[in-house]
Design an enzyme around this catalytic site. Structure first.
Site, PDB file in Angstrom:
ATOM      1  N   GLY A  12       0.779  -1.225   0.000  1.00  0.00           N
ATOM      2  CA  GLY A  12       0.000   0.000   0.000  1.00  0.00           C
ATOM      3  C   GLY A  12       0.811   1.276   0.000  1.00  0.00           C
ATOM      4  O   GLY A  12       0.444   2.243   0.663  1.00  0.00           O
ATOM      5  N   HIS A 113      -1.914   3.585 -12.954  1.00  0.00           N
ATOM      6  CA  HIS A 113      -1.293   2.543 -13.772  1.00  0.00           C
ATOM      7  C   HIS A 113       0.141   2.956 -14.087  1.00  0.00           C
ATOM      8  O   HIS A 113       0.381   4.118 -14.437  1.00  0.00           O
ATOM      9  CB  HIS A 113      -2.093   2.360 -15.067  1.00  0.00           C
ATOM     10  CG  HIS A 113      -1.532   1.295 -15.947  1.00  0.00           C
ATOM     11  ND1 HIS A 113      -1.661  -0.044 -15.661  1.00  0.00           N
ATOM     12  CD2 HIS A 113      -0.807   1.371 -17.097  1.00  0.00           C
ATOM     13  CE1 HIS A 113      -1.048  -0.742 -16.609  1.00  0.00           C
ATOM     14  NE2 HIS A 113      -0.520   0.092 -17.483  1.00  0.00           N
ATOM     15  N   GLU A 178       4.452   8.216  -8.953  1.00  0.00           N
ATOM     16  CA  GLU A 178       3.089   7.854  -8.545  1.00  0.00           C
ATOM     17  C   GLU A 178       2.743   8.483  -7.202  1.00  0.00           C
ATOM     18  O   GLU A 178       1.636   9.002  -7.009  1.00  0.00           O
ATOM     19  CB  GLU A 178       2.950   6.330  -8.438  1.00  0.00           C
ATOM     20  CG  GLU A 178       2.997   5.602  -9.759  1.00  0.00           C
ATOM     21  CD  GLU A 178       2.871   4.094  -9.582  1.00  0.00           C
ATOM     22  OE1 GLU A 178       2.216   3.647  -8.615  1.00  0.00           O
ATOM     23  OE2 GLU A 178       3.434   3.356 -10.409  1.00  0.00           O
TER      24      GLU A 178
END
Length: 196
Positions: A12, A113, A178
């Site tokens: 996570g 993604h 990200e």
């Protein structure tokens, strides 16, 4: 308060990046936005333990305990809906979701993604980018639609592909990107009115 429910399957790290950004930038006080729960398809997901330590509600729905994808998705949706989500955030959730689940959260289901979509949907994105001779790679935040990795793009982050790069080295640079773009895109989507 607009509740975010985050779905994970492992450590996570993107979930943690969102939680840290929400705390550091006072999302609850400034914007009425909070991470309400972290859920997983694996009870032993390391990210659940981290979220519990941060005082966030957690839960798990084991996909192996359900006879079909539809049955799992229905059980997962019931768990999610108990937290009244304005937005459902996929953060390393390694299950393909059924069209019915996606439709239930249409416009408020988001994913990240590890490629610059529409290039390289699916798996093994970093090696595919290297093999194709790409000079840049990156990550894409997008709304989830029934077609895999094909929803409207909300944000992208770009990193260079360096000479002699391995998939692992490229993946590490993309993951850092990200952690920057995902929290920002999540907040922007909610401020734009998602989950009303």
């Amino acid at each position: 308060m607009k509740n975010i429910v985050i779905l994970i399957s492992g450590g996570g790290s993107n979930m943690a990046a969102i939680v840290r950004a929400a705390r550091a930038h006072g999302w609850a006080a400034r914007h009425g936005v909070r991470v309400a729960a972290v859920l997983s398809n694996r009870a032993d997901a390391a990210g659940l333990a981290w979220a519990r330590q941060e005082g966030i509600a957690t839960g798990s729905v084991d996909h192996r305990a359900h006879a079909s994808r539809e049955a799992f998705d229905a059980a997962l949706a019931a768990e999610i809906d108990a937290h009244d989500p304005a937005l459902v955030v996929l953060a390393g959730f390694m299950r393909i979701l059924t069209p019915g689940f996606v439709a239930h959260y249409a416009g408020r289901l988001v994913n990240i993604h590890p490629s610059l979509l529409p290039a390289f949907p699916g798996l093994n994105t970093h090696q595919r980018a290297i093999d194709a001779g790409c000079r840049v790679a990156g990550a894409t935040v997008h709304l989830v639609t029934p077609e895999l990795d094909a929803g409207p793009i909300l944000a992208q982050g770009v990193v260079p592909v360096l000479p002699g790069d391995s998939a692992e080295a490229l993946a590490a640079r993309v993951l850092a990107q990200e952690h920057s773009i995902y929290p920002a895109a999540v907040l922007q989507l909610l401020l734009a009115g998602a989950g009303r």
